[in-house]
Design a protein around this motif. Structure first.
Motif, short mmCIF file in Angstrom:
data_model
loop_
_atom_site.label_atom_id
_atom_site.label_comp_id
_atom_site.label_asym_id
_atom_site.label_seq_id
_atom_site.Cartn_x
_atom_site.Cartn_y
_atom_site.Cartn_z
N ARG A 45 0.83 -1.22 0.00
CA ARG A 45 0.00 0.00 0.00
C ARG A 45 0.86 1.26 0.00
NH1 ARG A 45 -5.14 0.36 1.25
NH2 ARG A 45 -4.74 2.01 2.74
N GLY A 46 2.10 1.09 -0.47
CA GLY A 46 2.98 2.25 -0.58
C GLY A 46 3.18 2.97 0.73
N GLY A 47 3.16 2.22 1.85
CA GLY A 47 3.40 2.82 3.15
C GLY A 47 2.16 3.37 3.84
N GLU A 48 1.01 3.31 3.16
CA GLU A 48 -0.26 3.80 3.75
C GLU A 48 -0.82 2.74 4.69
OE1 GLU A 48 -2.52 6.60 3.34
OE2 GLU A 48 -0.52 7.36 2.90
N PRO A 49 -1.20 3.10 5.92
CA PRO A 49 -1.81 2.09 6.80
C PRO A 49 -3.22 1.73 6.36
CG PRO A 49 -1.83 4.24 7.87
CD PRO A 49 -1.09 4.42 6.58
N SER A 50 -3.62 0.51 6.63
CA SER A 50 -5.00 0.10 6.34
C SER A 50 -5.91 0.56 7.48
CB SER A 50 -5.10 -1.42 6.23
OG SER A 50 -4.70 -1.82 4.95
N VAL A 51 -7.10 1.00 7.11
CA VAL A 51 -8.11 1.36 8.11
C VAL A 51 -9.31 0.45 7.85
CG1 VAL A 51 -9.61 3.18 9.00
CG2 VAL A 51 -7.35 3.77 8.09
N PHE A 52 -9.74 -0.29 8.87
CA PHE A 52 -10.89 -1.17 8.70
C PHE A 52 -12.08 -0.59 9.44
CE2 PHE A 52 -7.44 -4.61 8.81
CZ PHE A 52 -7.19 -4.47 7.46
N GLU A 53 -13.26 -0.82 8.86
CA GLU A 53 -14.47 -0.44 9.57
C GLU A 53 -15.20 -1.72 9.91
OE1 GLU A 53 -16.46 3.04 8.19
OE2 GLU A 53 -18.36 2.34 9.03
N ILE A 54 -15.32 -1.98 11.20
CA ILE A 54 -15.92 -3.23 11.66
C ILE A 54 -17.20 -2.88 12.42
CG2 ILE A 54 -15.57 -5.26 13.13
CD1 ILE A 54 -12.48 -4.82 12.50
N ALA A 55 -18.33 -3.24 11.84
CA ALA A 55 -19.63 -2.91 12.42
C ALA A 55 -19.67 -1.43 12.86
CB ALA A 55 -19.95 -3.84 13.60
N GLY A 56 -19.16 -0.58 11.98
CA GLY A 56 -19.22 0.86 12.24
C GLY A 56 -18.09 1.41 13.09
N ARG A 113 -14.09 2.13 13.53
CA ARG A 113 -12.87 2.18 12.73
C ARG A 113 -11.65 1.80 13.56
NH1 ARG A 113 -13.92 7.41 9.56
NH2 ARG A 113 -15.62 6.69 8.26
N ILE A 114 -10.72 1.12 12.91
CA ILE A 114 -9.44 0.79 13.55
C ILE A 114 -8.34 0.88 12.50
CG2 ILE A 114 -9.85 -1.73 13.29
CD1 ILE A 114 -8.23 -2.04 15.96
N GLY A 115 -7.22 1.49 12.89
CA GLY A 115 -6.10 1.67 11.95
C GLY A 115 -5.98 3.13 11.56
N GLY A 116 -4.80 3.50 11.03
CA GLY A 116 -4.58 4.90 10.69
C GLY A 116 -4.63 5.73 11.96
N GLU A 117 -5.52 6.72 11.99
CA GLU A 117 -5.60 7.52 13.21
C GLU A 117 -6.66 7.01 14.19
OE1 GLU A 117 -8.73 10.96 11.72
OE2 GLU A 117 -6.64 11.49 12.11
N HIS A 118 -7.30 5.90 13.84
CA HIS A 118 -8.41 5.39 14.67
C HIS A 118 -7.95 4.30 15.65
CE1 HIS A 118 -11.06 7.57 12.01
NE2 HIS A 118 -10.32 7.09 11.02
N PHE A 119 -8.27 4.52 16.91
CA PHE A 119 -7.87 3.59 17.98
C PHE A 119 -9.12 2.91 18.54
CE2 PHE A 119 -6.99 2.28 22.25
CZ PHE A 119 -5.66 1.92 22.26
N ALA A 120 -9.07 1.59 18.65
CA ALA A 120 -10.23 0.85 19.19
C ALA A 120 -9.85 0.10 20.45
CB ALA A 120 -10.76 -0.12 18.14
N LEU A 121 -10.63 0.31 21.50
CA LEU A 121 -10.42 -0.41 22.75
C LEU A 121 -11.42 -1.58 22.78
CD1 LEU A 121 -9.02 -0.55 25.51
CD2 LEU A 121 -10.63 1.15 26.36
N ILE A 122 -10.87 -2.77 22.93
CA ILE A 122 -11.68 -4.00 22.94
C ILE A 122 -11.60 -4.54 24.37
CG2 ILE A 122 -11.96 -6.30 21.94
CD1 ILE A 122 -10.17 -5.27 19.56
N ALA A 123 -12.73 -4.76 25.01
CA ALA A 123 -12.68 -5.17 26.41
C ALA A 123 -13.79 -6.15 26.73
CB ALA A 123 -12.81 -3.93 27.30
N GLY A 124 -13.53 -6.97 27.76
CA GLY A 124 -14.53 -7.93 28.18
C GLY A 124 -13.87 -9.06 28.95
N PRO A 125 -14.66 -10.03 29.37
CA PRO A 125 -14.09 -11.11 30.17
C PRO A 125 -13.22 -12.05 29.34
CG PRO A 125 -16.38 -11.57 29.67
CD PRO A 125 -16.10 -10.20 29.12
N CYS A 126 -12.34 -12.75 30.03
CA CYS A 126 -11.55 -13.80 29.37
C CYS A 126 -12.53 -14.78 28.76
CB CYS A 126 -10.65 -14.49 30.40
SG CYS A 126 -9.76 -15.87 29.70
#
Ligand code: PEP
Ligand code: MN
Length: 341
Positions: free
Chosen positions: A77-88, A90-103
């Motif tokens: 991707r010529g050095g461009e980060p991938s950004v995914f949209e998962i059920a609305g 975003r994660i990647g690029g400038e988007h940070f996603a916190l995933i939390a829950g029980p083991c």
């Protein structure tokens, strides 16, 4: 091989290059950047070289992809980060996603109480295992299908995307009914048939680094998923085995900037499994976020003392909001914005 098109290349010229690549049984992966279009030719290098695309209309240059992984390489991707949209979310690029829950999903009250706390605290997705890879075959192995049903209930009630682990391909259909992201655990990172099957399913995958896997091995594992046409792979650093015995695993935070140089895929950090201890989870999370991670996956429990598994490392649900606010501040240091529910 990577075919770099000229900035003024026409759609016909791009189509022509793609057709030539396909004609030798290779696959063309098109990446349209702001300035130029890149076409990755994935397949037999000799065959592609014989096409002599250097002189083709609209082609600026042909450069080899030197790494053994191609589709996960940042070059694609010529050095461009991938950004995914998962059920609305975003994660990647400038988007940070916190995933939390029980083991692991233990019961309806345990899961729903945790889901409420992490959603209200600002998590983007809910994690929870219904199938658990346990070191001991005598330990609790997860609620299985009953656990998946509880996850579906939590998803419905709180509107959060679900991250859950798949260990056995025979459970794929059941897991796909509820999972927005399928987690592949550290112990299965090199289960190549499982990875290829997930590649064909098209579901986003959180791929955990094996306990003693190199970054190249992690990227080669990601390649098994990408090769089947699934583009959404999240790489996860969760601690590796070293000579140190003072904590469970060594969280390799250097992997964050290095993976982001080597690959366009988002990088998630799991501080819980690395630390094995709650008191280390905060500091490791803030360091990971400040180092540029695209997300964190963290274990949370309403009553860790009574957790069936991984209680000592679980954050307390009633302390989650404060933790999440600190992670958000740390992520801002790396120029990231939180993806909220
Ligand atoms: C988990 O996420 O609960 C888990 C078992 O993780 P890992 O595969 O990294 O050990
Ligand atoms: Mn766990």
């Amino acid at each position: 091989m990577m075919i770099v098109m000229k900035p003024n290349a026409t759609p016909e010229e791009i189509e022509h290059v793609v057709a030539r690549i396909s004609s030798v049984g290779a696959r063309a992966h098109i990446s349209r950047g702001e300035e130029v279009t890149l076409i990755g030719a994935i397949g037999d290098r000799e065959h592609v070289a014989r096409l002599e695309l250097d002189g083709a209309p609209g082609v600026a240059q042909v450069v080899p992809i030197l790494k053994p992984y191609k589709l996960s390489s940042s070059q694609l991707r010529g050095g461009e980060p991938s950004v995914f949209e998962i059920a609305g979310r975003r994660i990647g690029g400038e988007h940070f996603a916190l995933i939390a829950g029980p083991c692991t999903v233990e019961s309806r009250p345990q899961l729903l109480e945790t889901a409420r706390a992490v959603r209200d605290g600002g998590a983007a997705m809910l994690r929870g295992g219904a199938y658990k890879p346990r070191t001991s075959p005598y330990a609790f192995q997860g609620l299985g299908q009953a656990g998946l049903r509880l996850l579906a209930e939590a998803k419905e009630e709180f509107g959060m995307p679900i991250v859950t682990e798949l260990m056995d391909v025979r459970d794929l259909d059941a897991v796909l009914e509820v999972a927005d992201v399928v987690q592949i655990g550290a112990r299965n990172m090199q289960n190549y048939t499982l990875l290829a099957e997930l590649g064909r399913s098209g579901v986003p995958v959180l791929l955990k680094r094996g306990l003693s896997a190199t970054l190249e091995e992690l990227l080669m594992a990601a390649e098994y998923i990408l090769k089947e046409g699934n583009e959404q792979v999240l790489l996860c650093e969760r601690g590796i085995r070293t000579f140190e015995t003072a904590y469970r695993f060594t969280l390799d935070l250097m992997a964050v900037p290095v993976l982001k140089q080597l690959s366009h895929l988002p990088v998630v950090v799991d501080p819980s499994h690395a630390a094995g201890r709650r008191d280390l989870v905060g500091p490791l999370s803030y360091a990971a976020a400040a180092a540029g991670a695209d997300g964190i996956i963290v274990e949370v429990h309403p009553n860790p003392e009574e957790a069936i598994c991984d209680g000592p490392q679980a954050l307390r649900a009633d302390e989650f909001a404060e933790y999440a606010a600190n992670v958000e501040r740390a992520a801002a240091i790396a120029g990231k914005v939180f993806t909220h529910a």
